[in-house]
Write a protein that holds these residues in place. Structure first.
Motif: not given
Length: 125
Positions: A8-23
């Motif tokens: 699965d892919i998890t969405y991770i919100q960064l402090t700058n309100h952008r996103w990183a994704y963890l598969a």
């Protein structure tokens, strides 16, 4: 060969309100992450790289289970599964846990509650 891996892919919100994704690729029997990839876009390459890491370092399973997201229904991901002789199973749309039995859910929740109560790091003495 082991039985099944889940991905699965998890969405991770960064402090700058952008996103990183963890598969991630998980072996639910061993309760262990076998492969992962972090990126700034949700792509088939992200999902496929996590699967490749797992395949490079562990005995391949019979089945890889995922949701029906575009990353997992992509030709790239499915060719990877075919090249390794893996059966790819999917959850129904809107039902990510449709292949779990009540016994499996009870065991997973019981394990997590035990971990939460006994093993996690806590600041409370």
């Amino acid at each position: 060969m082991s039985g099944i891996w889940q991905t699965d892919i998890t969405y991770i919100q960064l402090t700058n309100h952008r996103w990183a994704y963890l598969a991630t690729v998980l072996d639910p029997e061993k309760r262990k992450v076998l492969g992962y990839k972090i990126g700034n876009t949700r792509t088939a390459e992200l999902a496929t790289s996590a699967l490749q890491m797992a395949l490079d370092n562990h005995q391949k399973p019979l089945i890889v289970h995922s949701d029906m997201g575009s990353q997992y229904t992509s030709a790239e991901f499915n060719i990877k599964c075919q090249n390794y002789g893996l059966k790819h199973s999917y959850s129904l749309k809107g039902h990510p846990y449709d292949n779990e039995t009540l016994t499996q859910v009870q065991a997973a929740i019981g394990w997590y509650i035990n971990f939460y109560n006994r093993n996690r790091i806590s600041n409370v003495a």
